[in-house]
Design a protein around this motif. Structure first.
Motif, PDB file in Angstrom:
ATOM      1  N   ALA A 156      43.780  36.641  26.458  1.00 50.75           N
ATOM      2  CA  ALA A 156      44.899  37.578  26.618  1.00 50.75           C
ATOM      3  C   ALA A 156      44.456  38.883  27.269  1.00 50.75           C
ATOM      4  CB  ALA A 156      45.547  37.857  25.268  1.00 50.75           C
ATOM      5  N   THR A 157      43.266  39.346  26.965  1.00 45.85           N
ATOM      6  CA  THR A 157      42.774  40.598  27.546  1.00 45.85           C
ATOM      7  C   THR A 157      42.616  40.462  29.057  1.00 45.85           C
ATOM      8  OG1 THR A 157      41.643  41.149  25.486  1.00 45.85           O
ATOM      9  CG2 THR A 157      40.920  42.300  27.478  1.00 45.85           C
ATOM     10  N   VAL A 158      42.072  39.355  29.497  1.00 46.76           N
ATOM     11  CA  VAL A 158      41.897  39.112  30.934  1.00 46.76           C
ATOM     12  C   VAL A 158      43.262  39.065  31.625  1.00 46.76           C
ATOM     13  CG1 VAL A 158      41.130  37.390  32.620  1.00 46.76           C
ATOM     14  CG2 VAL A 158      39.652  38.000  30.707  1.00 46.76           C
TER      15      VAL A 158
ATOM     16  N   GLN B  82      46.066  40.501  30.593  1.00 47.88           N
ATOM     17  CA  GLN B  82      46.631  41.855  30.559  1.00 47.88           C
ATOM     18  C   GLN B  82      45.954  42.759  31.586  1.00 47.88           C
ATOM     19  OE1 GLN B  82      46.006  42.736  26.421  1.00 47.88           O
ATOM     20  NE2 GLN B  82      48.050  42.019  25.822  1.00 47.88           N
ATOM     21  N   ASN B  83      44.636  42.646  31.712  1.00 45.17           N
ATOM     22  CA  ASN B  83      43.911  43.460  32.698  1.00 45.17           C
ATOM     23  C   ASN B  83      44.380  43.152  34.114  1.00 45.17           C
ATOM     24  OD1 ASN B  83      42.467  44.656  30.645  1.00 45.17           O
ATOM     25  ND2 ASN B  83      40.610  43.459  30.979  1.00 45.17           N
ATOM     26  N   LEU B  84      44.616  41.881  34.405  1.00 45.78           N
ATOM     27  CA  LEU B  84      45.097  41.505  35.731  1.00 45.78           C
ATOM     28  C   LEU B  84      46.503  42.055  35.969  1.00 45.78           C
ATOM     29  CD1 LEU B  84      44.794  40.055  38.420  1.00 45.78           C
ATOM     30  CD2 LEU B  84      45.559  37.943  37.284  1.00 45.78           C
ATOM     31  N   ALA B  85      47.375  41.915  34.998  1.00 45.12           N
ATOM     32  CA  ALA B  85      48.742  42.431  35.144  1.00 45.12           C
ATOM     33  C   ALA B  85      48.730  43.943  35.359  1.00 45.12           C
ATOM     34  CB  ALA B  85      49.573  42.070  33.918  1.00 45.12           C
ATOM     35  N   GLN B  86      47.894  44.656  34.600  1.00 42.04           N
ATOM     36  CA  GLN B  86      47.809  46.110  34.743  1.00 42.04           C
ATOM     37  C   GLN B  86      47.251  46.490  36.115  1.00 42.04           C
ATOM     38  OE1 GLN B  86      45.719  48.118  31.587  1.00 42.04           O
ATOM     39  NE2 GLN B  86      45.692  50.067  32.671  1.00 42.04           N
ATOM     40  N   ALA B  87      46.227  45.778  36.563  1.00 47.70           N
ATOM     41  CA  ALA B  87      45.644  46.072  37.875  1.00 47.70           C
ATOM     42  C   ALA B  87      46.660  45.832  38.986  1.00 47.70           C
ATOM     43  CB  ALA B  87      44.389  45.227  38.097  1.00 47.70           C
ATOM     44  N   LYS B  88      47.456  44.774  38.866  1.00 55.09           N
ATOM     45  CA  LYS B  88      48.507  44.514  39.868  1.00 55.09           C
ATOM     46  C   LYS B  88      49.527  45.642  39.878  1.00 55.09           C
ATOM     47  CE  LYS B  88      48.332  39.466  40.007  1.00 55.09           C
ATOM     48  NZ  LYS B  88      49.023  38.204  39.654  1.00 55.09           N
TER      49      LYS B  88
ATOM     50  N   THR C  66      42.450  51.043  43.562  1.00 55.09           N
ATOM     51  CA  THR C  66      43.193  50.022  42.806  1.00 55.09           C
ATOM     52  C   THR C  66      43.000  48.639  43.411  1.00 55.09           C
ATOM     53  OG1 THR C  66      45.250  50.476  44.041  1.00 55.09           O
ATOM     54  CG2 THR C  66      44.924  51.664  41.929  1.00 55.09           C
ATOM     55  N   ALA C  67      42.778  48.558  44.703  1.00 54.99           N
ATOM     56  CA  ALA C  67      42.507  47.251  45.326  1.00 54.99           C
ATOM     57  C   ALA C  67      41.186  46.686  44.811  1.00 54.99           C
ATOM     58  CB  ALA C  67      42.474  47.380  46.848  1.00 54.99           C
ATOM     59  N   GLN C  68      40.201  47.551  44.647  1.00 52.31           N
ATOM     60  CA  GLN C  68      38.910  47.112  44.107  1.00 52.31           C
ATOM     61  C   GLN C  68      39.060  46.669  42.646  1.00 52.31           C
ATOM     62  OE1 GLN C  68      36.552  50.603  44.909  1.00 52.31           O
ATOM     63  NE2 GLN C  68      35.972  49.893  46.963  1.00 52.31           N
TER      64      GLN C  68
ATOM     65  N   ALA D 200      39.626  42.356  38.583  1.00 49.96           N
ATOM     66  CA  ALA D 200      40.456  41.738  37.542  1.00 49.96           C
ATOM     67  C   ALA D 200      40.828  40.310  37.924  1.00 49.96           C
ATOM     68  CB  ALA D 200      41.712  42.580  37.312  1.00 49.96           C
ATOM     69  N   GLN D 201      41.112  40.083  39.206  1.00 52.16           N
ATOM     70  CA  GLN D 201      41.442  38.734  39.670  1.00 52.16           C
ATOM     71  C   GLN D 201      40.234  37.812  39.534  1.00 52.16           C
ATOM     72  OE1 GLN D 201      44.671  37.586  40.952  1.00 52.16           O
ATOM     73  NE2 GLN D 201      43.578  35.733  40.326  1.00 52.16           N
ATOM     74  N   ALA D 202      39.050  38.325  39.850  1.00 50.52           N
ATOM     75  CA  ALA D 202      37.830  37.524  39.713  1.00 50.52           C
ATOM     76  C   ALA D 202      37.583  37.151  38.251  1.00 50.52           C
ATOM     77  CB  ALA D 202      36.634  38.276  40.287  1.00 50.52           C
ATOM     78  N   ALA D 203      37.806  38.094  37.342  1.00 49.98           N
ATOM     79  CA  ALA D 203      37.640  37.810  35.910  1.00 49.98           C
ATOM     80  C   ALA D 203      38.657  36.773  35.450  1.00 49.98           C
ATOM     81  CB  ALA D 203      37.777  39.096  35.102  1.00 49.98           C
ATOM     82  N   PHE D 204      39.892  36.898  35.939  1.00 52.34           N
ATOM     83  CA  PHE D 204      40.927  35.927  35.595  1.00 52.34           C
ATOM     84  C   PHE D 204      40.558  34.544  36.122  1.00 52.34           C
ATOM     85  CE2 PHE D 204      44.744  33.498  36.491  1.00 52.34           C
ATOM     86  CZ  PHE D 204      45.456  33.603  35.302  1.00 52.34           C
ATOM     87  N   ASP D 205      40.141  34.490  37.385  1.00 55.52           N
ATOM     88  CA  ASP D 205      39.771  33.203  37.992  1.00 55.52           C
ATOM     89  C   ASP D 205      38.629  32.544  37.232  1.00 55.52           C
ATOM     90  OD1 ASP D 205      41.737  33.677  39.872  1.00 55.52           O
ATOM     91  OD2 ASP D 205      40.337  34.285  41.463  1.00 55.52           O
TER      92      ASP D 205
END
Length: 177
Positions: free
Chosen positions: A45-47, A49-55, A73-75, A80-85
């Motif tokens: 869930a943290t990953v 949430q982090n992706l949603a917040q970064a987006k 924010t792009a970085q 965050a996308q890499a962590a999600f993937d």
């Protein structure tokens, strides 16, 4: 032996006369691959949430046109996308040929009660076979049955619906007449 269609025919002269590119179009039509759809599962869930917040933060930076903020924010979004993937599991499903899908539906007729409820197939029995046959990841019917029975209702429904929906996926547009 099933009847097959000869795909090496020459385009009709009238079709070529109307469209000199007809042969190339026909070749592209013959080379099309079946539709695919993915189901992405991320238990962290943290990953998520982090992706949603970064987006959200990146979209806000873009909306306000702040170049420095956009770069930062792009970085963060990329990280965050890499962590999600890394945390996610992606399952890919492919449309079955129409005759195979029809045969699968016919192999799972509705029970009397389901037929009374106007169901055309037995949703209780078709799921594992449909998920397995359309899976590009090698899910067996036993794997699929286990997931459909042991996962929560929402996730099991998503698994089934991804396999079902790819069978009905449309990649065409009727266009303007």
């Amino acid at each position: 032996m099933p009847k097959t269609t000869d795909t090496t025919t020459t385009p009709p002269p009238a079709a070529v006369a109307r469209d000199p590119h007809w042969a190339a179009k026909l070749e592209r039509l013959r080379a099309r691959k079946p539709a695919t759809q993915t189901l992405t599962i991320c238990d962290d869930a943290t990953v998520r949430q982090n992706l949603a917040q970064a987006k959200t933060e990146h979209d806000t930076a873009v909306a306000y046109g702040n170049e420095d903020s956009q770069k930062t924010t792009a970085q963060a979004l990329e990280a965050a996308q890499a962590a999600f993937d890394e945390a996610a599991i992606v399952l890919t499903f492919q449309a079955l040929p129409s005759p195979a899908f029809q045969a699968l539906k016919e192999a799972h007729p509705p029970t009397e009660k389901q037929a009374e409820d106007d169901q055309a197939i037995n949703l209780d029995t078709i799921g594992p076979e449909l998920v397995s046959q359309s899976s590009l990841d090698g899910l067996t019917p036993e794997d699929a049955a286990h997931f459909l029975e042991s996962w929560g209702t929402g996730e099991a429904t998503q698994l089934f619906m991804t396999a079902w929906n790819v069978q009905n996926h449309v990649r065409s547009d009727l266009g303007k007449g």
